[in-house]
Design an enzyme around this catalytic site. Sequence first.
Site, PDB file in Angstrom:
ATOM      1  N   ASP A  99       0.865  -1.173   0.000  1.00 10.55           N
ATOM      2  CA  ASP A  99       0.000   0.000   0.000  1.00 10.55           C
ATOM      3  C   ASP A  99       0.906   1.229   0.000  1.00 10.55           C
ATOM      4  O   ASP A  99       1.777   1.349   0.849  1.00 10.55           O
ATOM      5  CB  ASP A  99      -0.843  -0.026   1.290  1.00 10.55           C
ATOM      6  CG  ASP A  99      -2.183   0.648   1.127  1.00 10.55           C
ATOM      7  OD1 ASP A  99      -2.231   1.694   0.466  1.00 10.55           O
ATOM      8  OD2 ASP A  99      -3.175   0.119   1.671  1.00 10.55           O
ATOM      9  N   ASP A 201      -2.998   4.664  -2.523  1.00  9.99           N
ATOM     10  CA  ASP A 201      -3.997   5.311  -1.687  1.00  9.99           C
ATOM     11  C   ASP A 201      -4.384   6.661  -2.293  1.00  9.99           C
ATOM     12  O   ASP A 201      -3.503   7.442  -2.673  1.00  9.99           O
ATOM     13  CB  ASP A 201      -3.354   5.516  -0.305  1.00  9.99           C
ATOM     14  CG  ASP A 201      -4.332   5.975   0.757  1.00  9.99           C
ATOM     15  OD1 ASP A 201      -5.168   5.162   1.177  1.00  9.99           O
ATOM     16  OD2 ASP A 201      -4.252   7.151   1.176  1.00  9.99           O
ATOM     17  N   GLU A 260      -6.715   3.590  -5.674  1.00 10.55           N
ATOM     18  CA  GLU A 260      -7.973   3.866  -4.971  1.00 10.55           C
ATOM     19  C   GLU A 260      -8.527   5.174  -5.508  1.00 10.55           C
ATOM     20  O   GLU A 260      -8.033   6.258  -5.185  1.00 10.55           O
ATOM     21  CB  GLU A 260      -7.735   4.006  -3.462  1.00 10.55           C
ATOM     22  CG  GLU A 260      -9.027   4.308  -2.705  1.00 10.55           C
ATOM     23  CD  GLU A 260      -8.809   4.906  -1.310  1.00 10.55           C
ATOM     24  OE1 GLU A 260      -9.763   4.871  -0.513  1.00 10.55           O
ATOM     25  OE2 GLU A 260      -7.720   5.414  -1.021  1.00 10.55           O
ATOM     26  N   HIS A 320     -10.998  -2.031   4.456  1.00 12.76           N
ATOM     27  CA  HIS A 320     -10.812  -1.529   5.821  1.00 12.76           C
ATOM     28  C   HIS A 320     -11.517  -0.204   6.093  1.00 12.76           C
ATOM     29  O   HIS A 320     -11.353   0.370   7.157  1.00 12.76           O
ATOM     30  CB  HIS A 320      -9.307  -1.372   6.080  1.00 12.76           C
ATOM     31  CG  HIS A 320      -8.704  -0.336   5.165  1.00 12.76           C
ATOM     32  ND1 HIS A 320      -8.599  -0.516   3.797  1.00 12.76           N
ATOM     33  CD2 HIS A 320      -8.218   0.896   5.417  1.00 12.76           C
ATOM     34  CE1 HIS A 320      -8.070   0.557   3.257  1.00 12.76           C
ATOM     35  NE2 HIS A 320      -7.827   1.436   4.215  1.00 12.76           N
ATOM     36  N   ASP A 321     -12.285   0.292   5.123  1.00 15.10           N
ATOM     37  CA  ASP A 321     -12.962   1.582   5.309  1.00 15.10           C
ATOM     38  C   ASP A 321     -14.479   1.468   5.404  1.00 15.10           C
ATOM     39  O   ASP A 321     -15.141   2.477   5.617  1.00 15.10           O
ATOM     40  CB  ASP A 321     -12.624   2.517   4.133  1.00 15.10           C
ATOM     41  CG  ASP A 321     -11.167   2.967   4.137  1.00 15.10           C
ATOM     42  OD1 ASP A 321     -10.585   3.091   5.232  1.00 15.10           O
ATOM     43  OD2 ASP A 321     -10.616   3.194   3.043  1.00 15.10           O
TER      44      ASP A 321
HETATM   45  C1  GLC Z   1      -7.707   5.936   2.043  1.00 11.94           C
HETATM   46  C2  GLC Z   1      -7.574   4.777   2.986  1.00 11.94           C
HETATM   47  C3  GLC Z   1      -8.103   5.186   4.326  1.00 11.94           C
HETATM   48  C4  GLC Z   1      -7.284   6.356   4.830  1.00 11.94           C
HETATM   49  C5  GLC Z   1      -7.275   7.487   3.807  1.00 11.94           C
HETATM   50  C6  GLC Z   1      -6.222   8.508   4.128  1.00 11.94           C
HETATM   51  O1  GLC Z   1      -9.017   6.261   1.800  1.00 11.94           O
HETATM   52  O2  GLC Z   1      -8.218   3.652   2.460  1.00 11.94           O
HETATM   53  O3  GLC Z   1      -8.078   4.143   5.249  1.00 11.94           O
HETATM   54  O4  GLC Z   1      -7.819   6.819   6.039  1.00 11.94           O
HETATM   55  O5  GLC Z   1      -6.976   7.018   2.520  1.00 11.94           O
HETATM   56  O6  GLC Z   1      -4.945   7.973   3.899  1.00 11.94           O
END
Ligand code: GLC
Length: 533
Positions: A99, A201, A260, A320-321
């Site tokens: 990641d 990310d 993402e 995880h979100d």
């Molecule tokens: C992404 C991650 C999340 C994190 C955010 C800031 O959305 O999936 O868990 O809090 O980025 O890095």
Amino acid sequence: MSDFLWWRDGVIYQIYPRSFMDSNHDGIGDIPGIIQKLDYLKDLGIDAIWLSPVYPSPDNDFGYDISNYCDIDQKFGGIEAFDIFLEESHQRSIRVVMDLVLNHTSDQHEWFQQSKSSRNNPYRDWYIWKEARDGGKVPNNWQSRFGGSGWEWDSTTEAYFFHMFSKKQPDLNWRNPKVFNEILDIIKFWLDKGVDGFRLDVFNAYYKDENFQNNPHQIGLAKFDQQKHIHDLDQPEMFDFLKAFRQLLDSYPERYAVGETFMGDYHTAATYTGDQGLHAAFEFDFLNNHYKPSSFYKTIQQWENVLDQKGWPNYVLNNHDVIRSASRYTKSEDDDRLKVLATLMLTLRGTPFLYYGEEIGMRDIPIERKSDVLDPVGRQFWPFYKGRDGCRSPMQWNPEQNAGFSDATPWLPVHNNHHWRNVHSQSGDPDSLLNYYKKMLHIRKSTPVLQKGMYLPITYDPQKILAFVRQTSEQTALIALNFSKRNVGLVLSSQLLTGDWKLLISNKRDTFPVIRDRKILLEGNEALVILQG
Ligand code: GLC
Ligand code: CA
């Protein structure tokens, strides 16, 4: 020779390292813990692991705030443990996806410490600093996703810095070529180590409008959603980086990147995908779909159309979100619906991403008091939003204390249902969700049409059935999913029914279904896959 390409034909499994397996009695999962479980993952049948961040971090956002990009946090076992993990994974033909959180660093990162120390520091331009407007006001209307203005006042140098997430996660200034080059070096560092790919990310937030124009307003619930993010997201400069990044990746064999797409829909995701960009960008519709064939049908159709056979799709039910799919789609502890969804995920054209514990139907842990909340977003928005701790609870390995995750108190509570919902118990039950996932993963792996075949929708009924075909010149698979509790007949065209078919899998029967008047009678919550050729 097999033309199996791991990220296209395989299945990627996301591990939230704090919660997978604790090897050294501190209640926090770690890399040696993951190594202990590699045989479990191999046996499950996945092809790659995506590790949520394991770099040194003060854990304000549990690893998504990185304080050093070229090291592994000691709490996870340090770089030595990581090297062994990489080697052990590769020995089992499991690829490793890291990641990368490159939109922002931790405020504890050396670069930011330097940057904020004085206006003349060589690192000053590594972050986004702006003067106050009209005697103290924030520079513009940009917001933080984690609540409040995106601008934070720094009294040492009397200026504002920008943070799209928490103020402990200052955004990097991607327009500075030093930042751009440093990041490519970091990526090279991990590629040279032998990692197989990256999950980027919030990659589409890297660049911001160079004139810092205000975002226009729109209707929305949270402040962040009340803006059209046309100036702080999806800037055209992104493509230059993606091109350079892809060139670097392509100078190594079989490397991969998935992004993402933050706040973006499938259109946005598709624009970043292709030979000059990412191999894949996430499409998150499945996370919001109702448990209805029409919802899933629509998502698949849109994604297939927009990628138009050029890009490679991907599907995600959990990460995880978000609240786990088991908690979203079932009120009880019944796993029938989860088998239907597992079949969907593992028979679609595209890379399935599984999230640890999905294979045993883990439910979110209940979050009852604000004082229990660890996720910064939950603390900020309580009680309207309770944060993301619910879907991050420790993996349930066995019925024993702390579910076999740790012999110390785990960093987040273990779900009460671990006494019977756990890997050990489900392994011994032929009808368990875990054994269903295993069978389905095995079938996907040994059936080429389920990896590469074209996707052809057959029919959907808004409430009951979703059926589609996967097809290559050699094989045809028919997938029929009954989303309702009742028996339903699926009518098939006579053309489809010719030839010899065999049963690949069903959660409700062991022998080929009876076809009467061109109709297959599906049981309530049945998932059926049959194969020709
Ligand atoms: C992404 C991650 C999340 C994190 C955010 C800031 O959305 O999936 O868990 O809090 O980025 O890095
Ligand atoms: Ca540990």
